[in-house]
Design a protein around this motif. Sequence first.
Motif, PDB file in Angstrom:
ATOM      1  N   LYS A  23       0.857  -1.187   0.000  1.00  0.00           N
ATOM      2  CA  LYS A  23       0.000   0.000   0.000  1.00  0.00           C
ATOM      3  C   LYS A  23       0.890   1.233   0.000  1.00  0.00           C
ATOM      4  O   LYS A  23       1.767   1.371   0.855  1.00  0.00           O
ATOM      5  CB  LYS A  23      -0.897  -0.015   1.238  1.00  0.00           C
ATOM      6  N   ILE A  24       0.661   2.113  -0.964  1.00  0.00           N
ATOM      7  CA  ILE A  24       1.538   3.270  -1.157  1.00  0.00           C
ATOM      8  C   ILE A  24       0.754   4.554  -0.936  1.00  0.00           C
ATOM      9  O   ILE A  24      -0.370   4.690  -1.450  1.00  0.00           O
ATOM     10  CB  ILE A  24       2.154   3.245  -2.569  1.00  0.00           C
ATOM     11  N   SER A  25       1.339   5.467  -0.197  1.00  0.00           N
ATOM     12  CA  SER A  25       0.695   6.762   0.028  1.00  0.00           C
ATOM     13  C   SER A  25       1.746   7.861  -0.054  1.00  0.00           C
ATOM     14  O   SER A  25       2.946   7.618   0.102  1.00  0.00           O
ATOM     15  CB  SER A  25       0.001   6.783   1.392  1.00  0.00           C
ATOM     16  N   GLY A  26       1.271   9.066  -0.322  1.00  0.00           N
ATOM     17  CA  GLY A  26       2.155  10.216  -0.338  1.00  0.00           C
ATOM     18  C   GLY A  26       2.822  10.500  -1.667  1.00  0.00           C
ATOM     19  O   GLY A  26       3.658  11.410  -1.757  1.00  0.00           O
ATOM     20  N   LEU A  27       2.499   9.743  -2.707  1.00  0.00           N
ATOM     21  CA  LEU A  27       3.035  10.039  -4.028  1.00  0.00           C
ATOM     22  C   LEU A  27       1.985   9.688  -5.077  1.00  0.00           C
ATOM     23  O   LEU A  27       1.032   8.963  -4.806  1.00  0.00           O
ATOM     24  CB  LEU A  27       4.349   9.306  -4.277  1.00  0.00           C
ATOM     25  N   THR A  28       2.202  10.215  -6.273  1.00  0.00           N
ATOM     26  CA  THR A  28       1.282   9.955  -7.385  1.00  0.00           C
ATOM     27  C   THR A  28       1.735   8.674  -8.051  1.00  0.00           C
ATOM     28  O   THR A  28       2.679   8.665  -8.848  1.00  0.00           O
ATOM     29  CB  THR A  28       1.288  11.134  -8.367  1.00  0.00           C
ATOM     30  N   LEU A  29       1.076   7.582  -7.735  1.00  0.00           N
ATOM     31  CA  LEU A  29       1.585   6.251  -8.077  1.00  0.00           C
ATOM     32  C   LEU A  29       1.839   6.072  -9.567  1.00  0.00           C
ATOM     33  O   LEU A  29       2.853   5.480  -9.957  1.00  0.00           O
ATOM     34  CB  LEU A  29       0.608   5.194  -7.577  1.00  0.00           C
ATOM     35  N   SER A  71       1.346  -6.812 -10.244  1.00  0.00           N
ATOM     36  CA  SER A  71       0.305  -5.963 -10.819  1.00  0.00           C
ATOM     37  C   SER A  71       0.160  -4.710  -9.976  1.00  0.00           C
ATOM     38  O   SER A  71       0.600  -4.665  -8.828  1.00  0.00           O
ATOM     39  CB  SER A  71      -1.029  -6.723 -10.886  1.00  0.00           C
ATOM     40  N   ARG A  72      -0.440  -3.703 -10.544  1.00  0.00           N
ATOM     41  CA  ARG A  72      -0.648  -2.457  -9.827  1.00  0.00           C
ATOM     42  C   ARG A  72      -2.075  -1.996 -10.023  1.00  0.00           C
ATOM     43  O   ARG A  72      -2.666  -2.206 -11.076  1.00  0.00           O
ATOM     44  CB  ARG A  72       0.350  -1.387 -10.279  1.00  0.00           C
ATOM     45  N   ASP A  73      -2.587  -1.355  -9.007  1.00  0.00           N
ATOM     46  CA  ASP A  73      -3.922  -0.757  -9.064  1.00  0.00           C
ATOM     47  C   ASP A  73      -3.749   0.691  -8.646  1.00  0.00           C
ATOM     48  O   ASP A  73      -3.737   1.015  -7.454  1.00  0.00           O
ATOM     49  CB  ASP A  73      -4.870  -1.506  -8.123  1.00  0.00           C
ATOM     50  N   SER A  77      -3.875   2.724  -5.128  1.00  0.00           N
ATOM     51  CA  SER A  77      -2.460   2.912  -4.761  1.00  0.00           C
ATOM     52  C   SER A  77      -1.877   1.659  -4.118  1.00  0.00           C
ATOM     53  O   SER A  77      -1.185   1.725  -3.093  1.00  0.00           O
ATOM     54  CB  SER A  77      -2.322   4.109  -3.805  1.00  0.00           C
ATOM     55  N   THR A  78      -2.160   0.540  -4.731  1.00  0.00           N
ATOM     56  CA  THR A  78      -1.699  -0.735  -4.201  1.00  0.00           C
ATOM     57  C   THR A  78      -1.029  -1.531  -5.309  1.00  0.00           C
ATOM     58  O   THR A  78      -1.482  -1.533  -6.456  1.00  0.00           O
ATOM     59  CB  THR A  78      -2.865  -1.549  -3.620  1.00  0.00           C
ATOM     60  N   VAL A  79       0.051  -2.181  -4.954  1.00  0.00           N
ATOM     61  CA  VAL A  79       0.748  -3.059  -5.876  1.00  0.00           C
ATOM     62  C   VAL A  79       0.744  -4.452  -5.264  1.00  0.00           C
ATOM     63  O   VAL A  79       0.888  -4.603  -4.047  1.00  0.00           O
ATOM     64  CB  VAL A  79       2.190  -2.580  -6.107  1.00  0.00           C
ATOM     65  N   HIS A  80       0.557  -5.458  -6.102  1.00  0.00           N
ATOM     66  CA  HIS A  80       0.476  -6.828  -5.616  1.00  0.00           C
ATOM     67  C   HIS A  80       1.571  -7.683  -6.227  1.00  0.00           C
ATOM     68  O   HIS A  80       2.001  -7.449  -7.356  1.00  0.00           O
ATOM     69  CB  HIS A  80      -0.888  -7.435  -5.969  1.00  0.00           C
ATOM     70  N   LEU A  81       1.985  -8.682  -5.457  1.00  0.00           N
ATOM     71  CA  LEU A  81       2.917  -9.692  -5.952  1.00  0.00           C
ATOM     72  C   LEU A  81       2.300 -11.050  -5.656  1.00  0.00           C
ATOM     73  O   LEU A  81       2.248 -11.487  -4.498  1.00  0.00           O
ATOM     74  CB  LEU A  81       4.280  -9.555  -5.271  1.00  0.00           C
TER      75      LEU A  81
END
Length: 126
Positions: A23-29, A71-73, A77-81
């Motif tokens: 889960k990514i926050s604080g940037l424009t993914l 994959s990325r969503d 703002s989530t990336v999966h492996l």
Amino acid sequence: EVQLVESGGGLVQPGGSLRLSCKISGLTLYEYHIGWFRQAPGKEREGASCIVPAHGPTYYEDSVKDRFNCSRDDATSTVHLQMNSLRPEDTAVYYCAADASRYYNSRKTLYEYDFWGQGTQVTVSS
């Protein structure tokens, strides 16, 4: 503040599957390439196991090709492996990282990326 938080690690038997999330926050993914790295005890740092670029096809390192799916969503703002057919040699701490370079470089190591998470442990053992 930029944060990358990995989750989903654990203990799995050989041949099993695990799905990691970042889960990514604080940037424009969508402006970043996102890499998944792994670090095993006693091993040198390696390039990314897979890279989901801002544009273009996903890159996979040879040892995980046909077994892992990244994959990325951008909406969440989530990336999966997704890791399948896991082997004992896949045991490592897995990290996600974000790179704002114009082009991704598969040889870049984890700390050469702009941001990275704290990692999640994956152990493959019977």
